[in-house]
Design a protein around this motif. Structure first.
Motif, PDB file in Angstrom:
ATOM      1  N   MET A   1       0.836  -1.206   0.000  1.00  0.00           N
ATOM      2  CA  MET A   1       0.000   0.000   0.000  1.00  0.00           C
ATOM      3  C   MET A   1       0.868   1.252   0.000  1.00  0.00           C
ATOM      4  SD  MET A   1      -2.359   1.462   3.098  1.00  0.00           S
ATOM      5  CE  MET A   1      -1.420   2.874   3.670  1.00  0.00           C
ATOM      6  N   SER A   2       0.502   2.203  -0.854  1.00  0.00           N
ATOM      7  CA  SER A   2       1.225   3.469  -0.805  1.00  0.00           C
ATOM      8  C   SER A   2       0.218   4.610  -0.730  1.00  0.00           C
ATOM      9  CB  SER A   2       2.107   3.579  -2.063  1.00  0.00           C
ATOM     10  OG  SER A   2       2.105   4.875  -2.566  1.00  0.00           O
ATOM     11  N   LEU A   3       0.331   5.387   0.334  1.00  0.00           N
ATOM     12  CA  LEU A   3      -0.612   6.492   0.548  1.00  0.00           C
ATOM     13  C   LEU A   3       0.188   7.785   0.601  1.00  0.00           C
ATOM     14  CD1 LEU A   3      -3.691   6.882   1.179  1.00  0.00           C
ATOM     15  CD2 LEU A   3      -3.039   6.964   3.590  1.00  0.00           C
ATOM     16  N   THR A   4      -0.137   8.712  -0.301  1.00  0.00           N
ATOM     17  CA  THR A   4       0.614   9.967  -0.366  1.00  0.00           C
ATOM     18  C   THR A   4      -0.331  11.153  -0.266  1.00  0.00           C
ATOM     19  OG1 THR A   4       2.148   8.863  -1.861  1.00  0.00           O
ATOM     20  CG2 THR A   4       2.328  11.245  -1.733  1.00  0.00           C
ATOM     21  N   LEU A   5       0.028  12.080   0.607  1.00  0.00           N
ATOM     22  CA  LEU A   5      -0.765  13.311   0.728  1.00  0.00           C
ATOM     23  C   LEU A   5       0.050  14.461   0.165  1.00  0.00           C
ATOM     24  CD1 LEU A   5      -3.417  14.538   1.959  1.00  0.00           C
ATOM     25  CD2 LEU A   5      -2.018  15.168   3.938  1.00  0.00           C
ATOM     26  N   TYR A   6      -0.498  15.101  -0.859  1.00  0.00           N
ATOM     27  CA  TYR A   6       0.108  16.320  -1.392  1.00  0.00           C
ATOM     28  C   TYR A   6      -0.433  17.454  -0.537  1.00  0.00           C
ATOM     29  CZ  TYR A   6       1.886  13.646  -5.267  1.00  0.00           C
ATOM     30  OH  TYR A   6       2.586  12.729  -6.003  1.00  0.00           O
ATOM     31  N   GLU A   7       0.459  18.172   0.097  1.00  0.00           N
ATOM     32  CA  GLU A   7      -0.019  19.114   1.123  1.00  0.00           C
ATOM     33  C   GLU A   7       0.893  20.315   1.269  1.00  0.00           C
ATOM     34  OE1 GLU A   7       0.871  19.397   4.822  1.00  0.00           O
ATOM     35  OE2 GLU A   7       2.706  18.231   4.801  1.00  0.00           O
ATOM     36  N   HIS A   8       0.359  21.295   1.974  1.00  0.00           N
ATOM     37  CA  HIS A   8       1.150  22.463   2.369  1.00  0.00           C
ATOM     38  C   HIS A   8       0.879  22.653   3.860  1.00  0.00           C
ATOM     39  CE1 HIS A   8       2.564  26.544   2.780  1.00  0.00           C
ATOM     40  NE2 HIS A   8       3.081  26.477   1.562  1.00  0.00           N
ATOM     41  N   PRO A   9       1.935  22.776   4.682  1.00  0.00           N
ATOM     42  CA  PRO A   9       1.730  22.783   6.133  1.00  0.00           C
ATOM     43  C   PRO A   9       0.898  23.951   6.657  1.00  0.00           C
ATOM     44  CG  PRO A   9       4.047  22.498   5.575  1.00  0.00           C
ATOM     45  CD  PRO A   9       3.339  22.844   4.304  1.00  0.00           C
ATOM     46  N   VAL A  10       0.730  25.024   5.850  1.00  0.00           N
ATOM     47  CA  VAL A  10      -0.069  26.163   6.298  1.00  0.00           C
ATOM     48  C   VAL A  10      -1.542  25.983   5.898  1.00  0.00           C
ATOM     49  CG1 VAL A  10      -0.374  28.669   6.069  1.00  0.00           C
ATOM     50  CG2 VAL A  10       1.925  27.716   6.222  1.00  0.00           C
ATOM     51  N   SER A  11      -1.814  25.135   4.934  1.00  0.00           N
ATOM     52  CA  SER A  11      -3.189  24.982   4.439  1.00  0.00           C
ATOM     53  C   SER A  11      -4.088  24.347   5.498  1.00  0.00           C
ATOM     54  CB  SER A  11      -3.204  24.102   3.183  1.00  0.00           C
ATOM     55  OG  SER A  11      -4.523  23.650   2.944  1.00  0.00           O
ATOM     56  N   PRO A  12      -5.161  25.054   5.894  1.00  0.00           N
ATOM     57  CA  PRO A  12      -6.050  24.480   6.909  1.00  0.00           C
ATOM     58  C   PRO A  12      -6.710  23.191   6.423  1.00  0.00           C
ATOM     59  CG  PRO A  12      -7.009  26.480   5.962  1.00  0.00           C
ATOM     60  CD  PRO A  12      -5.606  26.387   5.440  1.00  0.00           C
ATOM     61  N   TYR A  13      -6.913  23.102   5.109  1.00  0.00           N
ATOM     62  CA  TYR A  13      -7.558  21.901   4.558  1.00  0.00           C
ATOM     63  C   TYR A  13      -6.610  20.708   4.636  1.00  0.00           C
ATOM     64  CZ  TYR A  13     -10.621  25.493   2.801  1.00  0.00           C
ATOM     65  OH  TYR A  13     -11.474  26.568   2.724  1.00  0.00           O
ATOM     66  N   ALA A  14      -5.354  20.942   4.290  1.00  0.00           N
ATOM     67  CA  ALA A  14      -4.359  19.871   4.397  1.00  0.00           C
ATOM     68  C   ALA A  14      -4.179  19.481   5.859  1.00  0.00           C
ATOM     69  CB  ALA A  14      -3.031  20.336   3.794  1.00  0.00           C
ATOM     70  N   ARG A  15      -4.219  20.470   6.733  1.00  0.00           N
ATOM     71  CA  ARG A  15      -4.020  20.195   8.165  1.00  0.00           C
ATOM     72  C   ARG A  15      -5.170  19.352   8.713  1.00  0.00           C
ATOM     73  NH1 ARG A  15      -2.675  25.582  11.226  1.00  0.00           N
ATOM     74  NH2 ARG A  15      -2.163  24.080  12.849  1.00  0.00           N
ATOM     75  N   LYS A  16      -6.383  19.651   8.293  1.00  0.00           N
ATOM     76  CA  LYS A  16      -7.529  18.848   8.734  1.00  0.00           C
ATOM     77  C   LYS A  16      -7.312  17.374   8.361  1.00  0.00           C
ATOM     78  CE  LYS A  16     -11.429  18.967   6.181  1.00  0.00           C
ATOM     79  NZ  LYS A  16     -12.694  19.462   5.609  1.00  0.00           N
ATOM     80  N   VAL A  17      -6.896  17.132   7.116  1.00  0.00           N
ATOM     81  CA  VAL A  17      -6.693  15.752   6.655  1.00  0.00           C
ATOM     82  C   VAL A  17      -5.556  15.082   7.431  1.00  0.00           C
ATOM     83  CG1 VAL A  17      -5.993  14.336   4.684  1.00  0.00           C
ATOM     84  CG2 VAL A  17      -7.601  16.229   4.350  1.00  0.00           C
TER      85      VAL A  17
END
Ligand code: GSH
Length: 264
Positions: A1-17
């Motif tokens: 299994m490979s799970l990758t989150l494309y994110e930005h540490p300031v983004s509240p949406y990415a932070r929620k996930v």
């Protein structure tokens, strides 16, 4: 299994996930994306643009399955890994938690984003106009907190009896507002106690650690270097227009430092 989150540490949406993934103990790889500056040819552009047609973070890639939008991503995670559910049982409590998440994602997000545009990106020159817009942001936050205060009546968490997705969605915003000097008022006693409870939750602490590492590092410096083209969309655009920033929008569009999503 490979799970990758494309994110930005300031983004509240990415932070929620991320908080949800941490809360469930699901291992995943984090790929940093700066949606304001990413362009064709960059190493992560191909997978990111294939996963997120509006070029927004977060997006999730689970083997060959791609998913965009934080709410849909959290739905997917909760469906696929149902242990430690992120919503309470009961139709009304679930609907209540979802409404709180929606308020966080639309109302709180727009106000904090507007404050960032003014305070961090200096879209409005320091002075009476910037001060008036911030004053109005403070009133808007207080009105939103009034609503959240009533949502906490009789329950310790927005998500019911246990910390869940609604709590993750709100805490990142309450913490961000505090950075701009806006904290829940005397009359928001339940909200203040809830925020103190959140501060002791390990998944929240891990996300705050990610943010602190970013703020202290190279990533944050790159956000400050040079004018950034920022995406103005739905509630964020509405906030700027209704809070006195019509000229900000028009000037940014003219100068090319504000854009709307090209797709479709
Ligand atoms: N509805 C989306 C919104 C995501 C979103 O707006 N992300 C922002 C970062 S907070 C973004 O990537 N904006 C693109 C840009 O600024 O160019 C979600 O819930 O994930």
């Amino acid at each position: 299994m490979s799970l990758t989150l494309y994110e930005h540490p300031v983004s509240p949406y990415a932070r929620k996930v991320k908080i949800v993934l941490y809360e469930k103990g699901i291992p995943f790889e984090r790929v940093y994306v700066a949606p304001m500056t990413i362009k064709e040819g960059d190493a992560t552009f191909g997978e990111f643009s294939a996963s997120s047609p509006r070029l927004e973070v977060p997006c999730l890639v689970d083997d060959e399955f791609r998913c965009f939008d934080s709410t849909i991503i959290v739905d997917y995670i909760d469906d696929k890994w149902p242990e430690r559910p992120m919503l309470p049982p009961g139709a009304r409590d679930r609907a209540r938690a979802r409404m709180v998440e929606e308020i966080a994602d639309t109302v709180l997000d727009a106000i904090n984003w507007g404050l960032m545009e003014i305070r961090f990106f200096r879209r409005v020159e320091k002075g009476p106009k910037a001060e008036e817009m911030q004053r109005r942001a403070g009133l808007q936050l207080a009105a939103a907190w009034d609503r959240l205060e009533s949502d906490l009546e009789g329950r310790p968490w927005f998500s019911g009896g246990a910390f869940g997705r609604a709590d993750a969605a709100v805490i990142v915003h309450v913490a961000a507002s505090a950075l701009y000097g806006f904290t829940p008022l005397e009359r928001h006693g339940r909200l203040r106690e809830w925020a103190a409870r959140c501060a002791a939750v390990e998944s929240v602490q891990r996300d705050q650690g990610d943010l602190a590492a970013f703020v202290g590092g190279e990533g944050m410096r790159s956000m400050r270097s040079g004018p950034l083209r920022r995406q103005y969309r739905d509630h964020r655009l509405e906030w700027m227009m209704k809070t006195g920033g019509l000229d900000v929008v028009l000037r940014g569009l003219e100068e090319g430092t504000i854009h709307f999503v090209a797709w479709p």
